[in-house]
Design an enzyme around this catalytic site. Structure first.
Site: not given
Length: 363
Positions: A118, A122, A183, A185-186, A224, A253
């Site tokens: 993915n 967010f 994460s 993805n940021t 996390k 994560n």
């Protein structure tokens, strides 16, 4: 087997994100349908067992098996997910202000690898919308953790302000918080896992929790971390977390690694979850437990598909475990399988309670 025989073939013919929304809508409708939640409990719920009752950071969990963040991003279906056998659940990741996330498509299945990739970014409706939903809950059968992050446009040097905003808005409605700094993805988010940035952020988070608590004990908060930290980075990160006064950590994560993948979607950018993460996440749990000598509670997350997977993380040092990708591949039936399997594994090792197995590999 109802999910794998009927629902899963239908969902897997659909776009993954559309299937995700369909699941959330179904869970939400169960709440508003007379007898809907009762039916979910009969179909997928688990009997409470004293052997699996778990206490961590001052909270009591009906079982150590929880739902990881990412499935119910906006706290839309808390009663539904609370009815299918989980001992706790996370909602989010939520940011102070709503944001659309990354461009679609951004969610990909890798069936031959039992994995997902993915790059959602967010996507969520913001803290205000989550606050309103959590405030409307009439009952809380399991503890609810709110997973918080920063908005994409917020620079790292101001990231602590976003985490503070989320805590201020959501403090009355969460049982515990999770600081998501891992994460992939940021942009630049993972840099917050290191050095002064991490210490500054955790100082701000713990201070805001204390401010909100007043004279009471602040609510627990977990951090996390990523599975892609090298040995030196992991040691430094765990040391900073353990010294910060937070309640524990979540390992781990999603990963950027693509090692061993066979499915053609392995070329997609984003965080990988599922079966390929099983070993690495367990190793992170093991090392964090050893470094802290078991003094810092750990939530094991990553690649849990069987009771054996869950038990390996518990013996490595996890007091609680979380699943997400396994729900996509195995459906809500997995909770009963994990519950039954964990009890059998405890008995085989001569344990009468799950707490006796936590960190057993280190003794």
């Amino acid at each position: 087997m109802l999910y794998e025989r009927l629902a899963k073939p239908l969902f897997f013919r659909m776009d993954p994100e559309k299937a995700h929304h369909l699941v959330i809508d179904g869970m939400r409708r169960a709440e508003s349908t007379p007898g809907g939640l009762t039916l979910l409990r009969k179909m997928y719920g688990t009997e409470q067992d004293e052997a699996l009752l778990t206490e961590v950071a001052g909270l009591t969990f009906p079982s150590p098996i929880g739902l990881a963040a990412g499935l119910d991003k906006n706290a839309e279906a808390v009663p539904g997910f609370s009815s299918v056998g989980f001992g706790f659940m996370e909602v989010g990741t939520v940011t102070p202000f709503a944001q659309p996330g990354n461009e679609q498509p951004r969610l990909f299945r890798l069936p031959s690898d039992e994995a997902l990739i993915n790059r959602m970014g967010f996507n969520n409706e913001g803290a205000e919308a989550m606050k309103n939903r959590l405030a409307s809950l009439t009952e809380r059968p399991v503890p609810i953790g709110v997973n918080i992050g920063k908005n994409k446009v917020t620079p790292n040097e101001e990231a602590y302000l976003d985490y503070e905003r989320c805590i201020r808005m959501l403090y009355p409605y969460a049982d515990f918080f999770i600081v998501n700094i891992s994460s992939p993805n940021t942009p630049d988010l993972r840099r917050l896992q290191h050095g002064d940035d991490l210490r500054r952020l955790l100082t701000a988070v713990t201070q805001e929790l204390a401010n909100q608590a007043g004279e009471a004990m602040p609510k627990p908060v977990f951090v996390k971390i990523a599975p892609d930290l090298d040995d030196a980075e992991l040691e430094q990160t765990v040391e900073a977390i353990s010294q910060s006064g937070v309640s524990g950590l979540i390992a781990t994560n999603t990963t950027l690694s693509r090692e061993g993948l066979t499915h053609s979607n392995k070329v997609e950018m984003g965080g990988l979850s599922g079966r390929p993460l099983t070993g690495r996440s367990t190793e992170i749990v093991r090392r964090a437990y050893a470094q802290t000598q078991g003094r810092l509670p750990i939530v094991g997350s990553g690649g849990i598909f069987t009771a054996e997977d869950a038990y390996a993380k518990i013996r490595a040092g996890a007091s609680l475990i979380e699943i997400y990708t396994a729900m996509i591949y195995k459906g809500p039936e997995i909770n009963r399988q994990l519950h039954t399997g964990l009890k059998k594994l405890l008995q085989m090792d001569g344990f009468t309670h799950i707490s006796q197995a936590v960190g057993a590999d280190h003794r």
